[in-house]
Design a protein around this motif. Structure first.
Motif, PDB file in Angstrom:
ATOM      1  N   ALA A 424       0.835  -0.888   0.221  1.00 54.20           N
ATOM      2  CA  ALA A 424       0.484  -0.078   0.043  1.00 54.20           C
ATOM      3  C   ALA A 424       0.806   1.196   0.218  1.00 54.20           C
ATOM      4  O   ALA A 424       0.938   2.200  -0.811  1.00 54.20           O
ATOM      5  CB  ALA A 424      -1.066  -0.034   1.079  1.00 54.20           C
ATOM      6  N   VAL A 425       2.022   1.509   0.902  1.00 52.49           N
ATOM      7  CA  VAL A 425       2.953   2.782   0.752  1.00 52.49           C
ATOM      8  C   VAL A 425       3.873   2.677  -0.092  1.00 52.49           C
ATOM      9  O   VAL A 425       3.870   4.019  -0.837  1.00 52.49           O
ATOM     10  CB  VAL A 425       3.381   2.756   2.026  1.00 52.49           C
ATOM     11  CG1 VAL A 425       4.529   3.353   1.758  1.00 52.49           C
ATOM     12  CG2 VAL A 425       3.236   2.490   3.471  1.00 52.49           C
ATOM     13  N   VAL A 430      -1.554   8.668   0.469  1.00 50.37           N
ATOM     14  CA  VAL A 430      -1.872   8.407   1.637  1.00 50.37           C
ATOM     15  C   VAL A 430      -2.761   6.479   1.906  1.00 50.37           C
ATOM     16  O   VAL A 430      -3.821   6.436   1.036  1.00 50.37           O
ATOM     17  CB  VAL A 430      -2.999   9.097   1.460  1.00 50.37           C
ATOM     18  CG1 VAL A 430      -3.598   9.283   2.807  1.00 50.37           C
ATOM     19  CG2 VAL A 430      -2.489  10.300   1.168  1.00 50.37           C
ATOM     20  N   VAL A 431      -1.969   6.340   3.088  1.00 53.09           N
ATOM     21  CA  VAL A 431      -2.616   5.111   3.213  1.00 53.09           C
ATOM     22  C   VAL A 431      -3.402   4.954   4.437  1.00 53.09           C
ATOM     23  O   VAL A 431      -3.418   5.342   5.547  1.00 53.09           O
ATOM     24  CB  VAL A 431      -1.531   3.694   3.284  1.00 53.09           C
ATOM     25  CG1 VAL A 431      -1.441   2.274   4.365  1.00 53.09           C
ATOM     26  CG2 VAL A 431      -0.510   3.785   2.043  1.00 53.09           C
ATOM     27  N   ALA A 457       7.607   0.249   5.630  1.00 54.30           N
ATOM     28  CA  ALA A 457       8.317   0.904   4.053  1.00 54.30           C
ATOM     29  C   ALA A 457       7.656   2.451   4.171  1.00 54.30           C
ATOM     30  O   ALA A 457       8.337   3.086   3.015  1.00 54.30           O
ATOM     31  CB  ALA A 457       6.962  -0.079   3.444  1.00 54.30           C
ATOM     32  N   ARG A 458       7.030   3.193   5.109  1.00 53.12           N
ATOM     33  CA  ARG A 458       6.655   4.323   4.820  1.00 53.12           C
ATOM     34  C   ARG A 458       8.053   5.405   5.097  1.00 53.12           C
ATOM     35  O   ARG A 458       8.766   6.146   4.637  1.00 53.12           O
ATOM     36  CB  ARG A 458       5.777   4.871   5.504  1.00 53.12           C
ATOM     37  CG  ARG A 458       5.645   6.551   5.986  1.00 53.12           C
ATOM     38  CD  ARG A 458       4.545   6.888   7.214  1.00 53.12           C
ATOM     39  NE  ARG A 458       4.809   6.425   8.075  1.00 53.12           N
ATOM     40  CZ  ARG A 458       6.881   7.130   9.053  1.00 53.12           C
ATOM     41  NH1 ARG A 458       6.990   8.671   8.438  1.00 53.12           N
ATOM     42  NH2 ARG A 458       7.232   6.894   9.374  1.00 53.12           N
ATOM     43  N   ALA A 459       8.960   4.747   6.418  1.00 55.41           N
ATOM     44  CA  ALA A 459      10.404   5.235   6.915  1.00 55.41           C
ATOM     45  C   ALA A 459      11.517   5.452   5.792  1.00 55.41           C
ATOM     46  O   ALA A 459      11.956   5.650   5.246  1.00 55.41           O
ATOM     47  CB  ALA A 459      10.612   4.457   7.896  1.00 55.41           C
ATOM     48  N   ALA A 460      11.081   4.143   4.891  1.00 53.53           N
ATOM     49  CA  ALA A 460      12.138   3.859   3.685  1.00 53.53           C
ATOM     50  C   ALA A 460      12.255   4.804   2.249  1.00 53.53           C
ATOM     51  O   ALA A 460      12.731   5.481   2.297  1.00 53.53           O
ATOM     52  CB  ALA A 460      12.603   2.445   3.696  1.00 53.53           C
ATOM     53  N   VAL A 469       1.383   9.223   3.731  1.00 54.26           N
ATOM     54  CA  VAL A 469       0.948   9.572   5.035  1.00 54.26           C
ATOM     55  C   VAL A 469       0.212   8.106   5.237  1.00 54.26           C
ATOM     56  O   VAL A 469      -0.265   7.745   4.033  1.00 54.26           O
ATOM     57  CB  VAL A 469      -0.654  10.901   5.012  1.00 54.26           C
ATOM     58  CG1 VAL A 469      -1.036  10.709   6.532  1.00 54.26           C
ATOM     59  CG2 VAL A 469       0.040  11.536   4.270  1.00 54.26           C
ATOM     60  N   VAL A 470       0.179   7.377   6.279  1.00 55.88           N
ATOM     61  CA  VAL A 470      -0.105   5.915   7.278  1.00 55.88           C
ATOM     62  C   VAL A 470      -1.498   6.251   8.247  1.00 55.88           C
ATOM     63  O   VAL A 470      -0.240   7.027   9.137  1.00 55.88           O
ATOM     64  CB  VAL A 470       1.055   5.030   7.323  1.00 55.88           C
ATOM     65  CG1 VAL A 470       0.421   4.288   7.751  1.00 55.88           C
ATOM     66  CG2 VAL A 470       1.894   4.873   6.073  1.00 55.88           C
ATOM     67  N   ARG A 471      -2.648   6.311   8.079  1.00 60.04           N
ATOM     68  CA  ARG A 471      -3.344   6.420   8.857  1.00 60.04           C
ATOM     69  C   ARG A 471      -3.930   5.121   9.675  1.00 60.04           C
ATOM     70  O   ARG A 471      -4.027   3.777   8.999  1.00 60.04           O
ATOM     71  CB  ARG A 471      -3.946   7.873   9.204  1.00 60.04           C
ATOM     72  CG  ARG A 471      -3.843   9.144   9.026  1.00 60.04           C
ATOM     73  CD  ARG A 471      -4.848  10.085   7.933  1.00 60.04           C
ATOM     74  NE  ARG A 471      -4.312  11.571   7.676  1.00 60.04           N
ATOM     75  CZ  ARG A 471      -4.282  12.464   7.116  1.00 60.04           C
ATOM     76  NH1 ARG A 471      -5.085  12.078   6.390  1.00 60.04           N
ATOM     77  NH2 ARG A 471      -3.877  13.822   6.741  1.00 60.04           N
TER      78      ARG A 471
END
Length: 533
Positions: A424-425, A430-431, A457-460, A469-471
């Motif tokens: 997803a990321v 926006v996830v 994955a967001r940090a990478a 954005v992950v929520r």
């Protein structure tokens, strides 16, 4: 739960004599069979028994079906078929008892025999694979109707036999229900049948008693490993469809190594289909049919399909993404493999505006965008590869941000949860991580496992200069509405995982939940917000 109201049965069955049944399947009896004893249908669920049925009492992990034989007889069962353990329990019910070493292995063939082998009166198509089964069957159905067939359909979304339509409870019905359904189709004048054939259905003998004229394979990726254990076992279950016991011919999409393996191991004649950008292991060797000149138009694609002998046709699919081009090409080649002349198929595609079937919950556009609203799409993508493909299909036509709302199913294959979060990321801006069907598992735990993959994955991505954005939002309805409200007018919101489904199971409780309704509620809330601004 199965009941007579959720089964489609023929209105006029032909009673079959029990003595003939016992002889045909070499069944032992616990006593002499009355020469005039007959049955008209088969049921393996006592709650679905109707007068005149043969009740097949199967051994189970928690109880034996013979424990419910008395109830089946009270509902009208005229005989019981079971194993030795079940025969001892059913001996005093006052109806004939037939015995098989493993009644499940004969359940499908017996049901087919009782109903007069209905599959033999139909042109039959069976589609298997991890993703794309539903879409391919709807495209097949669309093309068969354009060719003039009265078509029947059995799959995840619905079951159609003539004018009779039921929402589906299983992707592939249990063997007695399936054979009764096929008999009803023959009675209704159906001439061609398209079916989704799940790996569960093959492994659990639900399609025993059917030999498909043409079997089709879409693809294979990680899914259902809670049932099969590993990918090779999952593949082996699907590969059974391409044996003489289950099909006469096959068509296989060879866009990856699993497809190539399926084509190589099939023991029936197989034609292969390859699409552009296929990631096979053989360096893109020529298939029997190749797809080329793919051109996006609106939400769908036009493409050319060419045989190695030079025959070629150009057609289109109304659904977005390269994977839907593969599904459409598979549908066309399956019809050709059934013996329909090439010119007839070409003319039917032209008359039917290509393959333009609407598939509920499969890349279904709930909000087209425009007038200040984002585009909103609902799809059944519920595993890693399907999620990747759905996002990749929407990215080229998204001017703004691409958002995705999804979760992972509880009590099912936990190994894919972090991978889905990472996918997803990788594909969205926006996830929104939320719940799918938690079943009996703690929803927060399932979300946490998805989020672990998403946050890594967001940090990478952040390190690579890309902001995602992950929520986390629950319950699911809130997540869908918030995602739609949060989106800008040029954004796309993909609501993934449940598609056409309208019930969410949480701790044994069925809750009404339709992603399409929640998305529309979000769009209405946007309109109200604009009106009061």
């Amino acid at each position: 739960m199965t009941s007579p109201s959720d089964r489609i049965r023929p209105a006029r069955g032909v009673p079959r004599r029990l003595t003939d049944l016992a002889e045909a399947f070499d069944l032992r009896t616990t006593g002499a069979l009355p020469t005039d004893a007959t049955v008209g249908a088969v049921a393996s669920d006592n709650r679905a028994v109707a007068s005149g049925d043969l009740f097949v009492a199967l051994p189970g992990t928690r109880a034996h079906g013979a424990d419910f034989a008395a109830d089946a007889v009270s509902r009208g069962a005229r005989a019981v078929l079971t194993d030795d353990a079940g025969a001892a329990r059913a001996a005093r019910l006052g109806v004939p008892v037939l015995v098989a070493p493993d009644p499940r292995l004969v359940l499908g063939p017996v049901a087919a025999w009782v109903h007069g082998e209905p599959a033999g009166a139909l042109r039959t198509f069976g589609v298997t694979g991890t993703n794309g089964k539903t879409t391919t069957t709807y495209q097949l159905d669309h093309l068969l109707r354009a060719l003039g067939h009265t078509a029947g359909l059995v799959g995840t979304v619905e079951t159609r036999a003539g004018d009779r339509v039921l929402a589906s409870r299983l992707t592939t019905p249990e063997a007695p229900d399936l054979q009764a359904l096929l008999a009803a189709m023959v009675e209704d004048g159906v001439s061609a049948l398209t079916m989704e054939v799940s790996s569960h259905a093959i492994a659990m003998h639900r399609v025993d008693g059917v030999v498909y004229d043409v079997a089709g394979f879409t693809n294979l990726s990680q899914d259902h490993l809670d049932f099969h254990g590993d990918l090779p076992t999952y593949f082996a279950a699907k590969a059974e469809l391409f044996t003489p016991a289950r099909s006469r011919r096959g068509v296989v999409v060879v866009d990856d190594a699993w497809g190539e393996r399926m084509a190589a191991t099939a023991s029936v004649p197989v034609e292969t289909v390859r699409t552009p950008g296929a990631a096979g292991t053989d360096g893109g060797a020529t298939a029997d049919w190749t797809v080329s000149d793919v051109a996006t138009h609106g939400t769908g694609s036009a493409f050319t399909l060419t045989h190695r002998d030079g025959r070629s046709l150009r057609t289109s699919t109304s659904l977005p993404g390269g994977f839907n081009v593969a599904n459409a090409a598979l549908a066309v080649v399956m019809v050709l493999a059934a013996g329909v002349p090439f010119d007839e198929v070409t003319a039917a595609l032209a008359a039917g505006d290509g393959l333009s079937a609407r598939v509920p919950g499969r890349m279904e556009v709930v909000g087209p965008g425009g007038d200040g609203d984002p585009r909103v799409v609902v799809d059944f993508a519920h595993n890693t590869e399907a999620l990747e493909l759905a996002l990749a299909a929407l990215r080229p036509t998204t001017q703004g941000r691409l958002a995705v709302v999804f979760g992972a199913t509880g009590d099912r294959d936990p190994g894919k949860r972090p991978a889905m979060g990472a996918a997803a990321v990788a594909g969205a801006d926006v996830v929104w991580v939320t719940d799918d069907d938690p079943h009996d598992e703690d929803p927060g735990k399932v979300r946490a496992e998805v989020l672990a993959g998403a946050e890594a994955a967001r940090a990478a991505a952040q390190d690579a200069g890309r902001t995602v954005v992950v929520r986390e939002v629950a319950p699911r309805g809130d997540a869908v509405r918030r995602a739609v409200l949060d989106a800008a007018a040029d954004d796309t919101v993909l609501v993934a995982g449940r598609g056409h489904e309208t019930v969410q199971e949480v701790a044994g409780v069925d809750l009404e939940l339709d992603d399409r309704h929640e998305a529309r509620a979000g769009l209405r809330a946007r309109a109200e917000r604009t009106a009061t601004a």
